[in-house]
Design a protein around this motif. Structure first.
Motif, PDB file in Angstrom:
ATOM      1  N   MET A   5      42.146 -23.316 -34.814  1.00 37.29           N
ATOM      2  CA  MET A   5      43.280 -22.984 -33.958  1.00 37.29           C
ATOM      3  C   MET A   5      44.558 -23.523 -34.588  1.00 37.29           C
ATOM      4  SD  MET A   5      41.863 -23.459 -30.114  1.00 37.29           S
ATOM      5  CE  MET A   5      41.958 -21.826 -29.428  1.00 37.29           C
ATOM      6  N   GLY A   6      45.705 -23.132 -34.076  1.00 38.04           N
ATOM      7  CA  GLY A   6      46.983 -23.546 -34.630  1.00 38.04           C
ATOM      8  C   GLY A   6      47.359 -24.968 -34.258  1.00 38.04           C
ATOM      9  N   LEU A   7      48.515 -25.365 -34.709  1.00 36.58           N
ATOM     10  CA  LEU A   7      49.009 -26.719 -34.489  1.00 36.58           C
ATOM     11  C   LEU A   7      49.139 -27.061 -33.004  1.00 36.58           C
ATOM     12  CD1 LEU A   7      50.192 -29.307 -35.769  1.00 36.58           C
ATOM     13  CD2 LEU A   7      52.407 -28.169 -35.756  1.00 36.58           C
ATOM     14  N   PHE A   8      49.590 -26.095 -32.200  1.00 35.43           N
ATOM     15  CA  PHE A   8      49.813 -26.366 -30.781  1.00 35.43           C
ATOM     16  C   PHE A   8      48.763 -25.745 -29.868  1.00 35.43           C
ATOM     17  CE2 PHE A   8      53.993 -27.293 -32.502  1.00 35.43           C
ATOM     18  CZ  PHE A   8      54.257 -28.498 -31.866  1.00 35.43           C
ATOM     19  N   PHE A   9      47.702 -25.210 -30.451  1.00 32.89           N
ATOM     20  CA  PHE A   9      46.641 -24.621 -29.651  1.00 32.89           C
ATOM     21  C   PHE A   9      45.458 -25.576 -29.598  1.00 32.89           C
ATOM     22  CE2 PHE A   9      49.207 -21.028 -30.827  1.00 32.89           C
ATOM     23  CZ  PHE A   9      49.263 -20.297 -29.660  1.00 32.89           C
ATOM     24  N   ILE A  10      45.007 -25.866 -28.386  1.00 37.93           N
ATOM     25  CA  ILE A  10      43.885 -26.780 -28.200  1.00 37.93           C
ATOM     26  C   ILE A  10      42.774 -26.076 -27.441  1.00 37.93           C
ATOM     27  CG2 ILE A  10      45.268 -28.893 -28.319  1.00 37.93           C
ATOM     28  CD1 ILE A  10      45.379 -28.941 -25.272  1.00 37.93           C
ATOM     29  N   LYS A  11      41.579 -26.601 -27.583  1.00 38.02           N
ATOM     30  CA  LYS A  11      40.417 -26.050 -26.869  1.00 38.02           C
ATOM     31  C   LYS A  11      40.403 -26.579 -25.439  1.00 38.02           C
ATOM     32  CE  LYS A  11      37.607 -25.595 -31.004  1.00 38.02           C
ATOM     33  NZ  LYS A  11      36.339 -25.908 -31.660  1.00 38.02           N
ATOM     34  N   CYS A  12      39.615 -25.935 -24.605  1.00 33.41           N
ATOM     35  CA  CYS A  12      39.528 -26.314 -23.194  1.00 33.41           C
ATOM     36  C   CYS A  12      39.101 -27.773 -23.014  1.00 33.41           C
ATOM     37  CB  CYS A  12      38.557 -25.399 -22.458  1.00 33.41           C
ATOM     38  SG  CYS A  12      39.144 -23.706 -22.296  1.00 33.41           S
ATOM     39  N   GLU A  13      38.184 -28.238 -23.833  1.00 30.15           N
ATOM     40  CA  GLU A  13      37.715 -29.627 -23.711  1.00 30.15           C
ATOM     41  C   GLU A  13      38.873 -30.609 -23.896  1.00 30.15           C
ATOM     42  OE1 GLU A  13      34.687 -32.682 -25.982  1.00 30.15           O
ATOM     43  OE2 GLU A  13      34.255 -30.548 -26.053  1.00 30.15           O
ATOM     44  N   GLU A  14      39.680 -30.377 -24.922  1.00 32.92           N
ATOM     45  CA  GLU A  14      40.832 -31.248 -25.158  1.00 32.92           C
ATOM     46  C   GLU A  14      41.868 -31.082 -24.048  1.00 32.92           C
ATOM     47  OE1 GLU A  14      44.268 -32.303 -28.472  1.00 32.92           O
ATOM     48  OE2 GLU A  14      42.666 -30.921 -29.029  1.00 32.92           O
ATOM     49  N   ALA A  15      42.054 -29.858 -23.593  1.00 40.60           N
ATOM     50  CA  ALA A  15      43.008 -29.604 -22.505  1.00 40.60           C
ATOM     51  C   ALA A  15      42.598 -30.372 -21.244  1.00 40.60           C
ATOM     52  CB  ALA A  15      43.099 -28.117 -22.212  1.00 40.60           C
ATOM     53  N   GLY A  16      41.306 -30.397 -20.952  1.00 42.39           N
ATOM     54  CA  GLY A  16      40.821 -31.150 -19.794  1.00 42.39           C
ATOM     55  C   GLY A  16      41.104 -32.631 -19.931  1.00 42.39           C
ATOM     56  N   HIS A  17      40.905 -33.146 -21.145  1.00 41.97           N
ATOM     57  CA  HIS A  17      41.168 -34.569 -21.411  1.00 41.97           C
ATOM     58  C   HIS A  17      42.658 -34.875 -21.253  1.00 41.97           C
ATOM     59  CE1 HIS A  17      40.755 -38.531 -23.141  1.00 41.97           C
ATOM     60  NE2 HIS A  17      41.649 -38.222 -24.075  1.00 41.97           N
ATOM     61  N   VAL A  18      43.504 -34.032 -21.816  1.00 44.10           N
ATOM     62  CA  VAL A  18      44.954 -34.231 -21.718  1.00 44.10           C
ATOM     63  C   VAL A  18      45.411 -34.088 -20.264  1.00 44.10           C
ATOM     64  CG1 VAL A  18      47.228 -33.371 -22.423  1.00 44.10           C
ATOM     65  CG2 VAL A  18      45.377 -33.525 -24.097  1.00 44.10           C
TER      66      VAL A  18
END
Length: 84
Positions: A1-14
């Motif tokens: 993914m790109g520099l500012f695109f994250i996966k759902c798992e990371e999004a949940g953590h953030v």
């Protein structure tokens, strides 16, 4: 993914970090970009916000040690009545 695109798992953590005001500016930006295109994470984020809001508005009251002891004695007394 790109520099500012994250996966759902990371999004949940953030999202969880953001809930406790521990997320960095970069993490918040990445999360907002992710939430723009991911409806599942938007729903998770909305639920987190509601939960945080509810928890902030709760005022809990606790029994003192003396009150707990009185309650315990009353319970034991009532329990003895029903055991005979």
């Amino acid at each position: 993914m790109g520099l500012f695109f994250i996966k759902c798992e990371e999004a949940g953590h953030v999202c969880d970090k953001h809930q406790y005001e521990e997320a960095s500016i970069t993490e918040k930006i990445k999360l907002n970009i992710h939430l723009f295109y991911c409806s599942a994470c938007r729903k998770h984020s909305a639920t987190n916000k509601k939960l945080t809001s509810l928890l902030k508005n709760i005022s809990l009251q606790f029994l003192s040690s003396e009150e707990k002891e009185q309650l315990k004695k009353a319970f034991e007394k009532e329990l003895q009545k029903h055991q005979h």
